[in-house]
Design a protein around this motif. Sequence first.
Motif, PDB file in Angstrom:
ATOM      1  N   LEU A   1      25.011 -44.617  23.560  1.00 40.69           N
ATOM      2  CA  LEU A   1      26.280 -45.286  23.280  1.00 40.69           C
ATOM      3  C   LEU A   1      27.425 -44.290  23.306  1.00 40.69           C
ATOM      4  O   LEU A   1      27.376 -43.249  22.649  1.00 40.69           O
ATOM      5  N   GLY A   2      28.478 -44.605  24.065  1.00 42.22           N
ATOM      6  CA  GLY A   2      29.628 -43.714  24.098  1.00 42.22           C
ATOM      7  C   GLY A   2      30.823 -44.370  24.759  1.00 42.22           C
ATOM      8  O   GLY A   2      30.732 -45.464  25.323  1.00 42.22           O
ATOM      9  N   SER A   3      31.953 -43.672  24.695  1.00 43.80           N
ATOM     10  CA  SER A   3      33.182 -44.116  25.349  1.00 43.80           C
ATOM     11  C   SER A   3      33.734 -42.976  26.189  1.00 43.80           C
ATOM     12  O   SER A   3      33.684 -41.812  25.781  1.00 43.80           O
ATOM     13  N   GLY A   4      34.271 -43.304  27.364  1.00 47.11           N
ATOM     14  CA  GLY A   4      34.891 -42.295  28.197  1.00 47.11           C
ATOM     15  C   GLY A   4      33.917 -41.195  28.587  1.00 47.11           C
ATOM     16  O   GLY A   4      32.844 -41.458  29.139  1.00 47.11           O
TER      17      GLY A   4
ATOM     18  N   LEU B   1      28.074 -38.961  29.626  1.00 47.69           N
ATOM     19  CA  LEU B   1      26.928 -38.194  29.137  1.00 47.69           C
ATOM     20  C   LEU B   1      25.751 -39.117  28.824  1.00 47.69           C
ATOM     21  O   LEU B   1      24.591 -38.738  29.018  1.00 47.69           O
ATOM     22  N   CYS B   2      26.045 -40.305  28.357  1.00 48.70           N
ATOM     23  CA  CYS B   2      24.987 -41.282  28.083  1.00 48.70           C
ATOM     24  C   CYS B   2      24.220 -41.632  29.348  1.00 48.70           C
ATOM     25  O   CYS B   2      22.992 -41.794  29.321  1.00 48.70           O
TER      26      CYS B   2
ATOM     27  N   THR C   1      18.683 -47.589  27.846  1.00 43.83           N
ATOM     28  CA  THR C   1      19.857 -48.300  28.336  1.00 43.83           C
ATOM     29  C   THR C   1      21.106 -47.618  27.803  1.00 43.83           C
ATOM     30  O   THR C   1      21.113 -47.123  26.678  1.00 43.83           O
ATOM     31  N   SER C   2      22.151 -47.580  28.612  1.00 43.07           N
ATOM     32  CA  SER C   2      23.436 -47.040  28.172  1.00 43.07           C
ATOM     33  C   SER C   2      24.461 -48.161  28.063  1.00 43.07           C
ATOM     34  O   SER C   2      24.505 -49.062  28.906  1.00 43.07           O
ATOM     35  N   PHE C   3      25.293 -48.076  27.028  1.00 41.49           N
ATOM     36  CA  PHE C   3      26.389 -49.014  26.842  1.00 41.49           C
ATOM     37  C   PHE C   3      27.685 -48.250  26.624  1.00 41.49           C
ATOM     38  O   PHE C   3      27.698 -47.233  25.922  1.00 41.49           O
TER      39      PHE C   3
END
Length: 346
Positions: free
Chosen positions: A44-47, A52-53, A69-71
Amino acid sequence: MSLTYREIKDQYNALVKTFDYIAERKDDILSFYRKANPQSLVCLGSGSSYCLCLSAELTAQIRLGTPTTSFTAGDLMLNYKDYDKVLESSLLLAPSRSGNTSEVLMAVEKSRNIAEIAVLGVVCTENSKMAQIADLTLELPWAFDESVCQTRSVVNLYAANLLILAYLSNDGQLIEDIKTAIETGNKFMSQWEEGLEKVANCDWSNAIVLADGEISGLAGEGALAITEIARVPGRYYHLLDVRHGPMVMIDHNSLAIVGLTEMGFEYQRDLINDLLKKGATVITYSEMPFPALPGVKLQVSSGQKLGAAARGLHFIFLPQILAYYKAKQKKVNPDQPEGLSAWIEL
């Protein structure tokens, strides 16, 4: 001197501390994982953290053999109810520079409302909001970037993700590869910085970053760094996939940063020739030097085998330093891009 430049140049020094710190926390990480006993991983991450996710997702599947899975945090925050089956019995890995990004924190809280999850936060600050809600938090304050755009933080979070997954999968070779990349990082920068500065000063106004495998998410971050730091449109594509549509936008105004691998070199060479025919300025990165490629502006190499994941610790330097010198050429402030904040608080 620019903060961004200082942080880029300090990243391998910071990585020494990160490597040692994650090694010290190995038992905590293994104990946490055994207790959680997850059926899957969710990144889980933003930008930049989301980029990196995407790399961590592939590394986890390749080396740990775990469904992953990445979100983006905003997606999970808004649509968490749609993802209940993905979230159930998962370990949620959340890399974050600040540990205070609202979307990430809210996504974690909302996910816990509908699923049994364990949360592992990796942050570049101490006493963050993430540390208050995660089941285990790893803190890397020496890697924190004061600049709006992440460079040192990104590299250290990438390495931390790799080390966590290496310990979980008992992948000693990956740990050794990371150590080698860190030990040789400052020499690598010194060897190639001048040549990359010259490339930055060439006449290009958009950039594409091409790479495959475990560094693909990190390569996407490289394209984002060019966009944010230099205010030049940067895009990422898988290596050969650039022919499937994006090639139409490549011309004499384009810089192509190409991450080469040893397998299928003839296909990669043919792609480079196609990029050159479109008028692009082309530079390459490889672990070991390749024979001279006619028309290529600069062929960067580490001079040693680092492996499919650890090679990213050198590769990312190319778009970072190119972005800095392009910003300098354009006379824009690399530390404070207009309209951007270091992290978002809603």
